[in-house]
Design a protein around this motif. Structure first.
Motif, PDB file in Angstrom:
ATOM      1  N   UNK A  19       0.740  -1.304   0.061  1.00 18.11           N
ATOM      2  CA  UNK A  19      -0.019  -0.008   0.079  1.00 18.11           C
ATOM      3  C   UNK A  19       0.885   1.300  -0.009  1.00 18.11           C
ATOM      4  N   UNK A  20       1.856   1.352   0.667  1.00 19.54           N
ATOM      5  CA  UNK A  20       2.850   2.390   0.753  1.00 19.54           C
ATOM      6  C   UNK A  20       3.965   2.555  -0.016  1.00 19.54           C
ATOM      7  N   UNK A  21       4.072   1.678  -0.823  1.00 19.50           N
ATOM      8  CA  UNK A  21       5.434   1.835  -2.051  1.00 19.50           C
ATOM      9  C   UNK A  21       4.740   1.690  -3.444  1.00 19.50           C
ATOM     10  N   UNK A  22       4.948   2.749  -3.909  1.00 18.53           N
ATOM     11  CA  UNK A  22       3.898   3.507  -5.429  1.00 18.53           C
ATOM     12  C   UNK A  22       4.355   2.278  -6.132  1.00 18.53           C
ATOM     13  N   UNK A  23       5.510   1.627  -6.177  1.00 15.71           N
ATOM     14  CA  UNK A  23       5.777   0.517  -7.654  1.00 15.71           C
ATOM     15  C   UNK A  23       5.842  -0.653  -7.061  1.00 15.71           C
ATOM     16  N   UNK A  24       5.317  -1.035  -5.824  1.00 19.33           N
ATOM     17  CA  UNK A  24       5.318  -2.367  -5.376  1.00 19.33           C
ATOM     18  C   UNK A  24       4.609  -3.518  -5.937  1.00 19.33           C
ATOM     19  N   UNK A  25       5.097  -4.702  -6.028  1.00 17.08           N
ATOM     20  CA  UNK A  25       4.317  -5.894  -6.161  1.00 17.08           C
ATOM     21  C   UNK A  25       4.457  -6.986  -5.265  1.00 17.08           C
ATOM     22  N   UNK A  26       3.538  -7.392  -4.608  1.00 13.01           N
ATOM     23  CA  UNK A  26       3.712  -8.428  -3.685  1.00 13.01           C
ATOM     24  C   UNK A  26       3.470  -9.904  -4.249  1.00 13.01           C
ATOM     25  N   UNK A  27       4.177 -10.750  -4.101  1.00 18.31           N
ATOM     26  CA  UNK A  27       4.085 -12.185  -4.505  1.00 18.31           C
ATOM     27  C   UNK A  27       4.091 -12.943  -3.134  1.00 18.31           C
ATOM     28  N   UNK A  28       3.180 -13.878  -2.827  1.00 15.73           N
ATOM     29  CA  UNK A  28       2.882 -14.573  -1.831  1.00 15.73           C
ATOM     30  C   UNK A  28       3.132 -16.054  -2.053  1.00 15.73           C
ATOM     31  N   UNK A  29       4.026 -16.606  -1.443  1.00 17.07           N
ATOM     32  CA  UNK A  29       4.316 -17.837  -1.865  1.00 17.07           C
ATOM     33  C   UNK A  29       3.750 -18.747  -0.784  1.00 17.07           C
ATOM     34  N   UNK A  30       2.821 -19.908  -1.422  1.00 14.40           N
ATOM     35  CA  UNK A  30       2.390 -20.827  -0.632  1.00 14.40           C
ATOM     36  C   UNK A  30       3.325 -21.784   0.235  1.00 14.40           C
ATOM     37  N   UNK A  31       4.226 -21.265   1.251  1.00 18.08           N
ATOM     38  CA  UNK A  31       5.174 -21.930   2.077  1.00 18.08           C
ATOM     39  C   UNK A  31       5.329 -21.467   3.370  1.00 18.08           C
ATOM     40  N   UNK A  32       6.003 -21.925   4.131  1.00 19.07           N
ATOM     41  CA  UNK A  32       6.242 -21.583   5.569  1.00 19.07           C
ATOM     42  C   UNK A  32       7.585 -21.156   5.755  1.00 19.07           C
ATOM     43  N   UNK A  33       7.776 -20.088   6.850  1.00 12.83           N
ATOM     44  CA  UNK A  33       9.099 -19.656   6.950  1.00 12.83           C
ATOM     45  C   UNK A  33       9.453 -18.118   6.580  1.00 12.83           C
ATOM     46  N   UNK A  34      10.388 -17.705   7.214  1.00 16.99           N
ATOM     47  CA  UNK A  34      10.804 -16.157   6.886  1.00 16.99           C
ATOM     48  C   UNK A  34      11.894 -16.150   5.683  1.00 16.99           C
ATOM     49  N   UNK A  35      12.500 -17.142   5.414  1.00 15.59           N
ATOM     50  CA  UNK A  35      13.433 -17.233   4.183  1.00 15.59           C
ATOM     51  C   UNK A  35      13.075 -18.236   3.119  1.00 15.59           C
ATOM     52  N   UNK A  36      12.262 -17.728   2.337  1.00 14.92           N
ATOM     53  CA  UNK A  36      11.802 -18.613   1.282  1.00 14.92           C
ATOM     54  C   UNK A  36      12.849 -19.183   0.381  1.00 14.92           C
ATOM     55  N   UNK A  37      14.027 -18.467   0.091  1.00 14.22           N
ATOM     56  CA  UNK A  37      15.106 -19.077  -0.768  1.00 14.22           C
ATOM     57  C   UNK A  37      15.497 -20.364  -0.208  1.00 14.22           C
TER      58      UNK A  37
END
Length: 55
Positions: A19-37
């Motif tokens: 909402x607050x970053x003008x050119x942001x894109x949010x991709x939500x991965x269907x996984x658990x954890x804070x480090x998706x890599x």
């Protein structure tokens, strides 16, 4: 990019940034954890490649 079950940064954090970053894109991965890599490396790579292909 955010994991759907991230205990360090809940979904409200991603929504706030989107909402607050003008050119942001949010991709939500269907996984658990804070480090998706680490928890979902192939899904992370696919999301990154999809995003970069749009640029």
């Amino acid at each position: 990019m955010q994991c759907s079950q991230d205990i360090a940064a809940p979904s409200e954090v991603g929504a706030y940034l989107l909402e607050h970053l003008p050119q942001a894109t949010l991709i939500t991965l269907d996984t658990t954890g804070h480090c998706p890599h680490l928890s979902a490396p192939l899904e992370t790579l696919a999301a990154m490649e999809t995003f970069l292909a749009k640029e």
